[in-house]
Design an enzyme around this catalytic site. Structure first.
Site, PDB file in Angstrom:
ATOM      1  N   HIS A 286       0.849  -1.190   0.000  1.00 11.25           N
ATOM      2  CA  HIS A 286       0.000   0.000   0.000  1.00 11.25           C
ATOM      3  C   HIS A 286       0.881   1.235   0.000  1.00 11.25           C
ATOM      4  O   HIS A 286       1.943   1.239   0.621  1.00 11.25           O
ATOM      5  CB  HIS A 286      -0.906   0.013   1.235  1.00 11.25           C
ATOM      6  N   ASP A 344      -7.871  -5.743   0.242  1.00 10.51           N
ATOM      7  CA  ASP A 344      -8.316  -6.607  -0.855  1.00 10.51           C
ATOM      8  C   ASP A 344      -7.893  -8.057  -0.707  1.00 10.51           C
ATOM      9  O   ASP A 344      -8.348  -8.914  -1.451  1.00 10.51           O
ATOM     10  CB  ASP A 344      -7.778  -6.069  -2.186  1.00 10.51           C
TER      11      ASP A 344
HETATM   12  N1  ACO Z   1       4.036  -7.614  -4.719  1.00  9.86           N
HETATM   13  C1  ACO Z   1       5.367  -7.584  -4.935  1.00  9.86           C
HETATM   14  N2  ACO Z   1       6.143  -6.488  -4.801  1.00  9.86           N
HETATM   15  C2  ACO Z   1       5.521  -5.353  -4.438  1.00  9.86           C
HETATM   16  C3  ACO Z   1       4.134  -5.298  -4.200  1.00  9.86           C
HETATM   17  C4  ACO Z   1       3.393  -6.486  -4.349  1.00  9.86           C
HETATM   18  N3  ACO Z   1       2.095  -6.498  -4.129  1.00  9.86           N
HETATM   19  N4  ACO Z   1       3.798  -4.050  -3.858  1.00  9.86           N
HETATM   20  C5  ACO Z   1       4.932  -3.332  -3.889  1.00  9.86           C
HETATM   21  N5  ACO Z   1       5.977  -4.120  -4.233  1.00  9.86           N
HETATM   22  C6  ACO Z   1       7.385  -3.733  -4.321  1.00  9.86           C
HETATM   23  C7  ACO Z   1       7.652  -2.878  -5.547  1.00  9.86           C
HETATM   24  O1  ACO Z   1       8.008  -3.674  -6.656  1.00  9.86           O
HETATM   25  C8  ACO Z   1       8.791  -2.024  -5.055  1.00  9.86           C
HETATM   26  O2  ACO Z   1       9.954  -2.805  -5.079  1.00  9.86           O
HETATM   27  P1  ACO Z   1      11.417  -2.112  -5.371  1.00  9.86           P
HETATM   28  O3  ACO Z   1      11.627  -1.180  -4.215  1.00  9.86           O
HETATM   29  O4  ACO Z   1      12.351  -3.249  -5.414  1.00  9.86           O
HETATM   30  O5  ACO Z   1      11.262  -1.401  -6.683  1.00  9.86           O
HETATM   31  C9  ACO Z   1       8.457  -1.775  -3.589  1.00  9.86           C
HETATM   32  O6  ACO Z   1       7.663  -2.909  -3.193  1.00  9.86           O
HETATM   33  C10 ACO Z   1       7.678  -0.507  -3.319  1.00  9.86           C
HETATM   34  O7  ACO Z   1       6.487  -0.553  -4.083  1.00  9.86           O
HETATM   35  P2  ACO Z   1       5.913   0.636  -4.944  1.00  9.86           P
HETATM   36  O8  ACO Z   1       5.355   0.078  -6.206  1.00  9.86           O
HETATM   37  O9  ACO Z   1       6.918   1.722  -5.038  1.00  9.86           O
HETATM   38  O10 ACO Z   1       4.773   1.105  -3.988  1.00  9.86           O
HETATM   39  P3  ACO Z   1       3.574   2.036  -4.389  1.00  9.86           P
HETATM   40  O11 ACO Z   1       3.235   2.796  -3.182  1.00  9.86           O
HETATM   41  O12 ACO Z   1       3.884   2.808  -5.625  1.00  9.86           O
HETATM   42  O13 ACO Z   1       2.435   0.997  -4.786  1.00  9.86           O
HETATM   43  C11 ACO Z   1       0.607  -0.462  -4.647  1.00  9.86           C
HETATM   44  C12 ACO Z   1       1.424   0.623  -3.932  1.00  9.86           C
HETATM   45  C13 ACO Z   1       0.180   0.026  -6.031  1.00  9.86           C
HETATM   46  C14 ACO Z   1      -0.656  -0.729  -3.831  1.00  9.86           C
HETATM   47  C15 ACO Z   1       1.453  -1.744  -4.769  1.00  9.86           C
HETATM   48  O14 ACO Z   1       1.831  -2.193  -3.480  1.00  9.86           O
HETATM   49  C16 ACO Z   1       0.735  -2.846  -5.523  1.00  9.86           C
HETATM   50  O15 ACO Z   1       0.736  -2.855  -6.752  1.00  9.86           O
HETATM   51  N6  ACO Z   1       0.094  -3.829  -4.799  1.00  9.86           N
HETATM   52  C17 ACO Z   1      -0.651  -4.876  -5.443  1.00  9.86           C
HETATM   53  C18 ACO Z   1      -2.019  -4.345  -5.912  1.00  9.86           C
HETATM   54  C19 ACO Z   1      -2.960  -4.100  -4.760  1.00  9.86           C
HETATM   55  O16 ACO Z   1      -3.133  -4.932  -3.873  1.00  9.86           O
HETATM   56  N7  ACO Z   1      -3.608  -2.933  -4.797  1.00  9.86           N
HETATM   57  C20 ACO Z   1      -4.617  -2.561  -3.810  1.00  9.86           C
HETATM   58  C21 ACO Z   1      -4.192  -1.370  -3.018  1.00  9.86           C
HETATM   59  S1  ACO Z   1      -5.349  -1.047  -1.755  1.00  9.86           S
HETATM   60  C22 ACO Z   1      -6.681  -0.389  -2.572  1.00  9.86           C
HETATM   61  O17 ACO Z   1      -6.619   0.218  -3.607  1.00  9.86           O
HETATM   62  C23 ACO Z   1      -7.946  -0.596  -1.912  1.00  9.86           C
END
Ligand code: ACO
Length: 409
Positions: A286, A344
């Protein structure tokens, strides 16, 4: 503004400087009194009340009242608010013809984007977003009609006749009846399942300046009508990085299950950690929570209650989800990035157990989030200093150049 916050507007006025912040990682787009998140502690408050207390002591319409008007209703106010919402549960019959224009296999979110936007074509009496009375009646209409529209989209997709609202039922029981009753068979709402879905609505009702809420604010800031602004929120919510994650999370669990279940978790986690795979652990991570999402905890409890009620305590997907969570939370990749389950991760299992098809999950999220979108929109418009939202950019294209005649290019 505070010790860690610079009022960039003052800096801009004095120097012409502005910030470059793609994805708004460190930019507050507004001040708000609605929802507070402490991402490090894993805390969520609506108007100051902890989400745990709201989810266990209040119902969705009380929560709507709180988000819209700033206070939980007393009994009289609750009755009055419920009466007003209930009066508006029907949609114009013409909406059926509009719905008929869609393919039956259209994604419900495509249908919902269209249906919600189309409401502005029916309510010409309330399209002035700057008029508080127009905003108020639009708020009530939207909250009242979203369950009817989602249920209609479902019935249309499955080729069943629409079931009209039954206003003697509660908000959530009425929605479940419109979904699951048929002209041949009445639907008897089960209290545990109604309560579980109502809780899902509460947990999804608002979440401060997320992508869809920011979209609604930006869209509304142009002075467009409330229905159009909420339709923009529905469109934004659809994406798998946002509201579409519940659908994606359940599909992911099904995939792992098909490949062998709990024994295949290690292999799956390995793929997630391989950045070239493009695979994410859906329902994890998140932008704001760097701790356990409090909604995920409540969702996990609700999952247990629903599965117990239905005699599905050994549900393989729930077991798989819990095993996956345990393994991920002990893995250095997730620990170092502070990736925890979000709302989720478990909500799909609850909805599936209730009988809601996977393709409808995000539409249910939109139904619940509508009140938050409206509350945020109202807060923005009521602020006498509100301006049209207009981000700046850092131009990185070509320098100025001359057009050459087509034969010389
Ligand atoms: N699985 C694997 N790796 C992940 C995940 C994940 N679910 N989420 C983040 N990471 C990793 C990224 O690849 C990144 O790695 P790095 O530092 O090596 O590049 C690091 O963790 C930081 O992640 P960001 O993408 O920079 O975090 P951001 O805040 O931009 O994204 C997000 C947040 C979009 C929710 C992301 O965690 C994600 O895509 N999760 C999966 C989708 C999801 O569950 N979305 C629901 C969110 S809650 C809602 O909308 C109700």
């Amino acid at each position: 503004i505070g010790p860690d916050v610079i009022d960039i507007r003052k800096l801009y006025a004095q120097t012409g400087m502005f910030t470059y912040d793609p994805g708004f990682l460190s930019t507050a787009s507004c001040q708000s009194t609605i929802t507070y998140i402490d991402g490090d502690k894993g805390e969520l408050l609506y108007r100051g009340y902890p989400i745990e207390q709201l989810a266990t002591q209040c119902d969705f319409l009380e929560t709507c009242h709180l988000l819209l008007y700033g206070e939980l209703p007393d009994e009289k106010a609750k009755d009055e608010f419920t009466r007003r919402v209930t009066l508006h549960t029907m949609v114009n019959e013409q909406m059926q013809f509009f719905l008929r224009g869609f393919r039956r296999d259209a994604h419900p979110m495509a249908v919902m984007t269209g249906l919600v936007g189309a409401l502005s074509a029916f309510y010409h009496d309330s399209t002035d977003i700057n008029n508080p009375e127009h905003r108020e009646i639009s708020a009530i209409r939207l909250i009242a009609k979203m369950p009817t529209l989602v249920a209609m989209a479902y019935k249309y997709a499955t080729g069943q006749p629409y079931i009209y609202p039954k206003n003697s039922l509660s908000y959530t029981a009425n929605f479940m009846r419109m979904m699951f009753a048929t002209p041949c068979e009445e639907y008897e709402p089960n209290d545990v399942l109604v309560r579980a879905l109502d809780r899902i609505f509460i947990l999804h009702a608002d979440h401060e300046q997320n992508a869809s809420t920011s979209t609604v604010r930006l869209c509304g800031s142009s002075g467009t009508n409330p229905f159009a602004a909420i339709a923009a929120g529905v469109a934004c919510l659809w994406g798998p990085a946002h509201g579409g994650a519940n659908e994606a999370a359940l599909n992911m669990l099904h995939d792992i299950q098909r490949q062998g279940g709990v024994d295949k978790i290690g292999e799956f986690i390995k793929q997630v950690k391989d950045k070239n795979s493009g695979i994410k652990l859906m329902g994890f991570g998140h932008r704001v929570y760097k701790n356990y999402d409090p909604r995920a905890k409540l969702m996990q409890e609700t999952c247990r209650e629903v599965l117990a009620e239905l005699g599905l305590e050994n549900d393989p997907l729930f077991k798989l989800a819990m095993a996956l969570e345990k393994i991920a939370l002990e893995d250095e990749y997730f620990v170092s990035r502070k990736l925890y389950p979000n709302v989720d991760f478990y909500s799909g299992i609850v909805q599936r157990a209730i009988g809601i098809p996977v393709s409808l999950f995000t539409a249910i999220f939109a139904l619940a989030r509508t009140v938050g979108w409206i509350a945020q929109l109202n807060e923005m418009i009521a602020d006498p200093e509100y301006k049209i939202g207009r981000p700046r950019q850092l131009y990185s294209g070509s320098v100025k150049r001359d057009v050459r005649p087509i034969g010389q290019r």
